[in-house]
Design an enzyme around this catalytic site. Structure first.
Site, PDB file in Angstrom:
ATOM      1  N   SER A  18      33.734  30.282  41.218  1.00 54.24           N
ATOM      2  CA  SER A  18      33.756  30.303  42.582  1.00 54.24           C
ATOM      3  C   SER A  18      34.493  31.825  43.094  1.00 54.24           C
ATOM      4  CB  SER A  18      35.003  29.078  43.190  1.00 54.24           C
ATOM      5  OG  SER A  18      34.367  27.818  43.171  1.00 54.24           O
ATOM      6  N   ARG A  43      42.075  33.429  47.362  1.00 58.51           N
ATOM      7  CA  ARG A  43      42.408  32.044  47.210  1.00 58.51           C
ATOM      8  C   ARG A  43      42.385  31.461  48.457  1.00 58.51           C
ATOM      9  NH1 ARG A  43      43.597  28.678  43.410  1.00 58.51           N
ATOM     10  NH2 ARG A  43      43.581  30.441  42.003  1.00 58.51           N
ATOM     11  N   HIS A  46      38.910  30.868  48.759  1.00 58.48           N
ATOM     12  CA  HIS A  46      38.391  29.823  48.138  1.00 58.48           C
ATOM     13  C   HIS A  46      38.905  28.508  48.672  1.00 58.48           C
ATOM     14  CE1 HIS A  46      39.257  27.011  44.428  1.00 58.48           C
ATOM     15  NE2 HIS A  46      37.980  27.492  44.185  1.00 58.48           N
TER      16      HIS A  46
END
Length: 290
Positions: A18, A43, A46
């Site tokens: 990812s 992050r 994500h």
């Protein structure tokens, strides 16, 4: 019906893949993230699959380094939702003896908020501010640009639990002064040795706010009126009512000499959420270098 092709990947490799996809798409867009801030932004992307965060997530100077230093010194993290509290890695936090609190579900908070006709988030921040007075103090040294001068040397940022130990002096040319990234002039002694400007002591507490703009409004008041000085504020509420205004209120602190050293991470605009608040704390924790 046409058979769909799926990428085969082991469960343990899903997050890694990812992140690769995120970096590939950012590169395709011509985006190069700052090294210190990249893990936090990635992050958040994500967590949300929303690439807007590379534009709307902003950081005060040295915020990532300073919040990581605070966390590595056992910071208390305070959230405004149980969801954010649940999403923060307890394993990563426990490595540094860190703690996490959310006052929103406390019966006394609910009772007091109802009696005063204010939000539970406001009362929660008041409770957290009282807690902060009993937490260890840390101090940060400024990040200098002394290395751009001949014979200059700049050390990494340091935070110490309970006390501050002055860093070794930054050697510079005699009779030569320099400014740090904020334009603050460093003082020299008679030998031409400059020492970093030291920020006031902060309570080792980080606020991770992902839901309630009233929490941010109260934090700003507590900072100005009650001498609260946290080791960091993550201001990422989501929504429409007072959300943008509350986040801008916190973001403006960086421009004021008295409060400009408080580390800030802010998701400007309407986007954010408890999941984003937790993601940012986790990114900070995962990036601590032992």
């Amino acid at each position: 019906m046409e058979k769909r092709a799926f990428e085969h990947i082991e469960p343990k490799d899903i997050e890694r893949r990812s992140m690769e996809i995120i970096r590939e798409e950012l590169a395709h867009r011509g985006v190069k993230l700052p090294a210190a801030e990249a893990p936090v932004i990635e992050r958040c992307i994500h967590t949300s699959a929303d690439f807007d965060y590379y534009e709307n997530l902003v950081f005060s100077s040295g915020a990532v380094e300073r919040m990581r230093a605070a966390l590595s010194a056992g910071a208390m993290v305070v959230t405004d939702t149980e969801m954010a509290k649940s999403g923060i890695s307890k394993v990563a936090l426990s490595k540094y003896d860190g703690k996490i609190r959310c006052f929103m579900s406390d019966p006394e908070v609910s009772e007091e908020a109802k009696k005063r006709g204010i939000t539970r988030a406001t009362v929660s921040m008041e409770h957290a501010a009282r807690l902060a007075k009993h937490l260890p103090k840390i101090k940060f040294d400024s990040i200098s640009e002394a290395s751009k001068y001949e014979n200059g040397a700049a050390k990494e940022l340091h935070a110490y639990h309970n006390h501050y130990i002055e860093s070794e002096p930054v050697e510079v040319l005699k009779n030569c002064s320099f400014e740090n990234r904020k334009g603050e002039l460093h003082e020299k002694n008679e030998e031409g040795v400059a020492r970093r400007k030291v920020s006031p002591a902060s309570s080792n507490i980080i606020f991770a706010i992902g839901n309630a703009p009233t929490a941010l409004i109260e934090l700003e008041r507590l900072i100005r009126e009650e001498n609260l000085r946290p080791a960091g504020i993550i201001a990422v509420p989501v929504g429409f009512v007072n959300v943008v205004e509350a986040k801008e209120l916190i973001w403006e602190l960086r421009n004021e000499p008295e409060y400009g050293d408080i580390p800030l991470i802010v998701a400007r605009g309407r986007k954010g959420g408890s999941n984003i608040a937790a993601a940012i704390v986790n990114a900070l924790l995962y990036g601590i270098k032992n």
